[in-house]
Scaffold this motif. Structure first.
Motif, mmCIF file in Angstrom:
data_model
loop_
_atom_site.group_PDB
_atom_site.id
_atom_site.type_symbol
_atom_site.label_atom_id
_atom_site.label_comp_id
_atom_site.label_asym_id
_atom_site.label_seq_id
_atom_site.Cartn_x
_atom_site.Cartn_y
_atom_site.Cartn_z
ATOM 1 N N TRP A 28 3.604 -6.275 -2.421
ATOM 2 C CA TRP A 28 3.805 -6.283 -3.872
ATOM 3 C C TRP A 28 5.047 -5.482 -4.242
ATOM 4 C CZ3 TRP A 28 -1.607 -5.807 -6.689
ATOM 5 C CH2 TRP A 28 -2.448 -6.810 -6.189
ATOM 6 N N LEU A 38 -7.045 -2.711 -1.341
ATOM 7 C CA LEU A 38 -6.246 -2.540 -2.559
ATOM 8 C C LEU A 38 -6.868 -1.444 -3.391
ATOM 9 C CD1 LEU A 38 -5.667 -6.139 -3.956
ATOM 10 C CD2 LEU A 38 -3.917 -4.616 -3.063
ATOM 11 N N TRP A 67 -7.516 -10.486 -5.943
ATOM 12 C CA TRP A 67 -6.067 -10.559 -6.107
ATOM 13 C C TRP A 67 -5.418 -11.013 -4.803
ATOM 14 C CZ3 TRP A 67 -2.718 -9.147 -10.256
ATOM 15 C CH2 TRP A 67 -3.399 -8.809 -11.435
ATOM 16 N N SER A 68 -4.331 -11.781 -4.949
ATOM 17 C CA SER A 68 -3.560 -12.227 -3.789
ATOM 18 C C SER A 68 -2.080 -12.011 -4.094
ATOM 19 C CB SER A 68 -3.811 -13.706 -3.528
ATOM 20 O OG SER A 68 -3.335 -14.470 -4.624
ATOM 21 N N ASP A 69 -1.237 -12.153 -3.069
ATOM 22 C CA ASP A 69 0.206 -12.039 -3.272
ATOM 23 C C ASP A 69 0.680 -13.052 -4.313
ATOM 24 O OD1 ASP A 69 0.000 -10.223 -1.284
ATOM 25 O OD2 ASP A 69 1.482 -11.134 0.042
ATOM 26 N N ARG A 122 -10.279 -5.650 -2.466
ATOM 27 C CA ARG A 122 -9.703 -6.309 -1.291
ATOM 28 C C ARG A 122 -8.917 -7.525 -1.739
ATOM 29 N NH1 ARG A 122 -10.267 -3.518 3.695
ATOM 30 N NH2 ARG A 122 -11.986 -2.105 3.376
ATOM 31 N N THR A 123 -7.874 -7.857 -0.995
ATOM 32 C CA THR A 123 -7.152 -9.086 -1.276
ATOM 33 C C THR A 123 -7.942 -10.271 -0.735
ATOM 34 O OG1 THR A 123 -5.949 -9.125 0.807
ATOM 35 C CG2 THR A 123 -4.963 -7.880 -0.989
ATOM 36 N N ASP A 124 -7.433 -11.465 -0.975
ATOM 37 C CA ASP A 124 -8.124 -12.648 -0.462
ATOM 38 C C ASP A 124 -8.141 -12.666 1.065
ATOM 39 O OD1 ASP A 124 -5.444 -12.896 -0.346
ATOM 40 O OD2 ASP A 124 -5.349 -14.977 -1.016
#
Length: 230
Positions: A138, A180, A193-195, A173-175
DNA sequence: AGATAGGATCAGGGAGATTC
DNA sequence: GAATCTCCCTGATCCTATCT
């Protein structure tokens, strides 16, 4: 010229708008989710959130506009997560991250130059509304979009954390399962959340900030002329 | 106009904490 | 135990206001 109402929105409005935008593209993929979470058809809120994937809909059925009381999303078994059509395979994501890192490393901003107004608004919004501990991918995205070096973006967050430590942080956690630390407002809007999601939020935030500042400058120039004509 | 002081920001280094 | 991250401290730089 765009009206002020169209451009002067809170950061969460921007995030909410984004969630609505993504609704159409995700509606197909999320159609297998448990429909019992949807508000009754007669609900006045149901039309506002029609087509919105359930992860962006609050327990009251409204779209997550500055949302609170977001219903926890139904957990998807890990074995199923990788098959979801909107998730990029890990290998593709690695390549994408490397490309972005190369781009960020190529940015040569002036040494010790302070951030400009637009960059500051975007950075502050990310800090206050999404996360005060952005993961490296990010940071790289922010460096690319804001045209600052990765080092500068990193230092800005480090220095800002030193100056204001207020505010809550929740673990997420991200996908892909990466750790996070997000603001509660960010997890209320979207639990996974993802990139890609962050990139879209960032792009829209940056664009809208630029438009708003442009409008404000134009207003500042027009005002004296208006006063003179009176 | 030039000198100076003070505040804000940026960046680097060391120490301790955390993660794998 | 090594690698990484975060915090804390410090110095450099920029900008603005004030003084001479």
């Amino acid at each position: 010229m765009t009206s002020p109402q169209a451009v002067c929105q809170t950061p969460l409005d921007v995030l909410a708008d984004l969630a609505i935008q993504r609704a159409a593209s995700f509606a197909v993929y999320d159609s297998h989710d448990d429909s019992s979470h949807s508000p009754p058809p007669s609900s006045p809120l149901s039309s506002a959130s029609a087509g919105l994937p359930k992860r962006y809909i609050t327990s009251s059925g409204s779209a997550a506009c500055g949302a609170h009381h977001l219903r926890p999303r139904k957990k998807v078994p890990k074995s199923h997560q990788s098959s979801r059509l909107h998730l990029k395979p890990k290998q593709e994501l690695k390549i994408r991250r490397k490309e972005l890192m190369d781009r960020a490393c190529a940015i040569k901003s002036l040494e010790n130059s302070p951030v400009n107004e637009q960059q500051l608004v975007v950075l502050k919004t990310i800090y206050n509304e999404i996360t005060m501990y952005p993961p490296e991918p990010w940071l790289v995205l922010m460096a690319c979009v804001l045209h600052r070096s990765l080092r500068q973006i990193k230092n800005w967050f480090s220095n800002t954390r030193q100056k204001n430590r207020w505010g809550d942080v929740v673990c997420a956690r991200t996908d892909l399962g990466e750790r996070l630390r997000l603001r509660p407002s960010a997890t209320e809007l979207c639990e996974l959340w993802s990139d890609d999601f962050f990139e879209e939020v960032l792009m829209i935030l940056s664009y809208r900030t630029a438009r708003r500042l442009q409008w404000e400058r134009a207003e500042a120039v027009n005002k004296p002329a208006t006063l003179q004509s009176c």
